[in-house]
Design a protein around this motif. Structure first.
Motif, PDB file in Angstrom:
ATOM      1  N   ARG A 157     156.166  55.286  13.492  1.00 52.43           N
ATOM      2  CA  ARG A 157     157.133  55.828  14.452  1.00 52.43           C
ATOM      3  C   ARG A 157     156.413  56.352  15.698  1.00 52.43           C
ATOM      4  NH1 ARG A 157     159.297  58.101   9.600  1.00 52.43           N
ATOM      5  NH2 ARG A 157     161.319  57.187   9.045  1.00 52.43           N
ATOM      6  N   LYS A 158     155.332  57.088  15.478  1.00 53.71           N
ATOM      7  CA  LYS A 158     154.572  57.682  16.585  1.00 53.71           C
ATOM      8  C   LYS A 158     154.014  56.603  17.503  1.00 53.71           C
ATOM      9  CE  LYS A 158     150.823  60.971  17.504  1.00 53.71           C
ATOM     10  NZ  LYS A 158     149.745  61.810  16.891  1.00 53.71           N
ATOM     11  N   ALA A 159     153.687  55.436  16.911  1.00 49.94           N
ATOM     12  CA  ALA A 159     153.115  54.333  17.688  1.00 49.94           C
ATOM     13  C   ALA A 159     154.185  53.420  18.284  1.00 49.94           C
ATOM     14  CB  ALA A 159     152.165  53.523  16.808  1.00 49.94           C
ATOM     15  N   GLY A 160     155.455  53.793  18.112  1.00 46.31           N
ATOM     16  CA  GLY A 160     156.538  52.986  18.654  1.00 46.31           C
ATOM     17  C   GLY A 160     156.833  51.742  17.845  1.00 46.31           C
ATOM     18  N   LEU A 161     156.412  51.734  16.582  1.00 53.05           N
ATOM     19  CA  LEU A 161     156.643  50.591  15.690  1.00 53.05           C
ATOM     20  C   LEU A 161     157.783  50.915  14.730  1.00 53.05           C
ATOM     21  CD1 LEU A 161     152.883  49.861  14.897  1.00 53.05           C
ATOM     22  CD2 LEU A 161     154.331  48.645  16.550  1.00 53.05           C
ATOM     23  N   ASP A 162     158.395  49.897  14.201  1.00 47.57           N
ATOM     24  CA  ASP A 162     159.536  50.068  13.303  1.00 47.57           C
ATOM     25  C   ASP A 162     159.045  50.523  11.926  1.00 47.57           C
ATOM     26  OD1 ASP A 162     161.801  49.957  11.758  1.00 47.57           O
ATOM     27  OD2 ASP A 162     162.396  47.939  12.381  1.00 47.57           O
ATOM     28  N   PRO A 163     159.367  51.742  11.505  1.00 50.90           N
ATOM     29  CA  PRO A 163     158.886  52.224  10.206  1.00 50.90           C
ATOM     30  C   PRO A 163     159.519  51.492   9.033  1.00 50.90           C
ATOM     31  CG  PRO A 163     160.477  53.751  11.119  1.00 50.90           C
ATOM     32  CD  PRO A 163     160.203  52.742  12.200  1.00 50.90           C
ATOM     33  N   ASN A 164     160.635  50.816   9.286  1.00 55.42           N
ATOM     34  CA  ASN A 164     161.314  50.073   8.227  1.00 55.42           C
ATOM     35  C   ASN A 164     160.869  48.624   8.147  1.00 55.42           C
ATOM     36  OD1 ASN A 164     163.010  52.311   7.469  1.00 55.42           O
ATOM     37  ND2 ASN A 164     164.167  51.940   9.353  1.00 55.42           N
ATOM     38  N   ALA A 165     159.954  48.234   9.033  1.00 55.23           N
ATOM     39  CA  ALA A 165     159.470  46.844   9.052  1.00 55.23           C
ATOM     40  C   ALA A 165     157.953  46.835   9.213  1.00 55.23           C
ATOM     41  CB  ALA A 165     160.137  46.053  10.165  1.00 55.23           C
ATOM     42  N   PRO A 166     157.217  47.229   8.162  1.00 58.51           N
ATOM     43  CA  PRO A 166     155.746  47.200   8.239  1.00 58.51           C
ATOM     44  C   PRO A 166     155.261  45.782   8.530  1.00 58.51           C
ATOM     45  CG  PRO A 166     156.510  48.343   6.262  1.00 58.51           C
ATOM     46  CD  PRO A 166     157.698  47.666   6.848  1.00 58.51           C
TER      47      PRO A 166
END
Length: 440
Positions: A157-166
């Motif tokens: 989340r902090k990196a702007g990535l989707d936490p639900n889609a590793p």
């Protein structure tokens, strides 16, 4: 009534033996390497079995680490004092097979004892590791795990990535590591435990490429290493490039670096599914488990993962009555309800298909989704010759040689190709030494 004679101080004392003596309970020694909560689980299983019948008594005994337990068992067999059952980690399989007369194969044990036994009941990706090329089970899987990618969802989340889609692929992992570095994770984007298990053994199986000839040694000790193929070389070269910028950061040969994930330092981490309890107890962030990444240009990837953990071997030289008791104990362990409970309380994989289905029906994975990930990996596709497992002689020593060469590549002392070529050369020397010993 029968007469018994006892000699004391040179005098024969005559006594009467009971006409109907109480039946003696047959003790069965079980040596293992489990500690903490897992040791408690072993003791609980023994107590439950002992309470379920009156003919046999399982006596568990902790004998140290996996290598220490294996060495103790071999020494005890040579001295004629081996236990009935011994827990052996998966990389000790070849050693057990080569110890002529030291073991009684499980398939033979169950047949001789007249115990119902169907290998098809067990998860094939697990049993394949402990079976002959004909599907004959040599040992009973006990505590099995596989490798997953542990994910710090808060970091994504902090990196702007989707936490639900590793990230699902290796290129996506590499890109995620760059984003994570930009978000402040400057010492480690991703890492792993057990470096050879992650980046050679699991990598090869997951991509359906051989690690060695003869089905990775399962079809014979006269195997040769092939772990310097194009995929393995490409992957190590990628890791070496990423190491320079700490996008990937090496965490050692074994599992002692796993705290880098639970501390929050390394947001993506390849590690054993058996670390579930450690993550649950120590991670102070939102976490999940995801399947291992794969290279999308690899034709058959993802294939299926291979297992870690250990199995139960039956030692040779025991009586038919003792073997009958061991067979009953193995039937007891394989019971569906018992397997499901063991899986759900320890985090180890269920060894039977029915126990897995029961856990799903109970809604267990709805509350604990991380523990279904390794099962899905293991059962992703039917195992091939490249993904049934591996059975290489002196495997603990071999792993150290491979790790040494990987370390040289990561440090820039060798190219990936040079390192893996040398890993093959040195490893084949170890294999030939083992083969000579096994054929004596």
């Amino acid at each position: 009534m029968a007469l018994t004679g006892i000699v004391r101080n040179g005098l024969a004392l005559i006594g009467l033996a009971a006409a109907t003596p109480a039946l003696a309970v047959t003790e069965l020694q079980w040596w293992h390497a489990m500690v903490g909560a897992n040791n408690d689980a072993v003791n609980r299983l023994a107590e439950e079995f002992n309470a379920s019948q009156s003919e046999y008594r399982i006596v568990p005994a902790y004998k140290g680490t996996y290598p220490e337990t294996l060495n103790a068992g071999i020494a005890a067999f040579r001295a004629g004092t081996a236990p009935h059952v011994m827990q052996v980690f998966e990389v000790g399989t070849a050693t057990m097979m080569a110890a002529k007369g030291a073991v009684k194969p499980v398939y033979q044990l169950m047949k001789d004892a007249g115990e119902p036994f169907d290998p098809a009941r067990y998860l094939p990706a697990i049993t394949g590791y402990y079976s002959t090329s004909k599907g004959e089970m040599l040992s009973l899987p006990f505590n099995s795990s596989s490798m997953v990618m542990w994910v710090n969802r808060d970091a994504l989340r902090k990196a702007g990535l989707d936490p639900n889609a590793p990230p699902k692929t290796w290129p996506a992992v590499f890109e995620a590591a760059k984003a994570l570095k930009g978000a402040g994770f400057t010492t480690c984007g991703f890492s792993n435990t057990w470096v050879t298990w992650a980046h050679l053994e699991q990598l090869s199986a997951w991509h359906d490429v051989p690690l060695a000839t003869k089905a990775n040694g399962l079809d014979g000790f006269d195997t040769s290493l092939t772990l310097n193929g194009p995929l393995q070389v490409k992957h190590l070269a990628n890791l070496a490039d990423l190491q320079k910028e700490k996008l990937f950061d090496y965490s050692g040969r074994y599992d002692n670096g796993f705290g880098r994930f639970t501390s929050g330092e390394c947001p993506l981490f390849l590690g054993s599914s058996g670390s579930y309890g450690q993550v649950r107890n120590n991670a102070k962030f939102d976490w999940a488990a995801a399947p291992m990444p794969y290279y999308p240009d690899a034709p058959n990837a993802p294939q299926n993962s291979i297992i870690g953990g250990a199995s139960l071997w039956v030692m040779g030289g025991k009586s038919a009555e003792e073997y009958k008791g061991v067979a009953k104990f193995f039937s007891f362990l394989s019971d569906t309800d018992r397997q499901a409970k063991l899986h759900q309380t320890t985090g180890y994989l269920p060894i039977t298909k029915a126990a897995y289905e029961k856990s799903k029906a109970d809604g267990y994975y709805d509350k604990n989704p991380a523990l279904e990930v390794p099962i899905r990996e293991l059962t992703n596709k039917p195992p091939t010759e490249n993904s049934r497992g591996l059975r290489l002689g002196n495997m603990p020593q071999m792993r150290d040689v491979w790790a040494e060469e990987i370390e040289a590549a990561l440090a820039g002392k060798k190219t990936a190709k040079e390192a893996l070529d040398e890993a093959v050369t040195r490893g084949n020397t170890i294999l030939r030494q083992f083969e000579r010993q096994a054929n004596r």
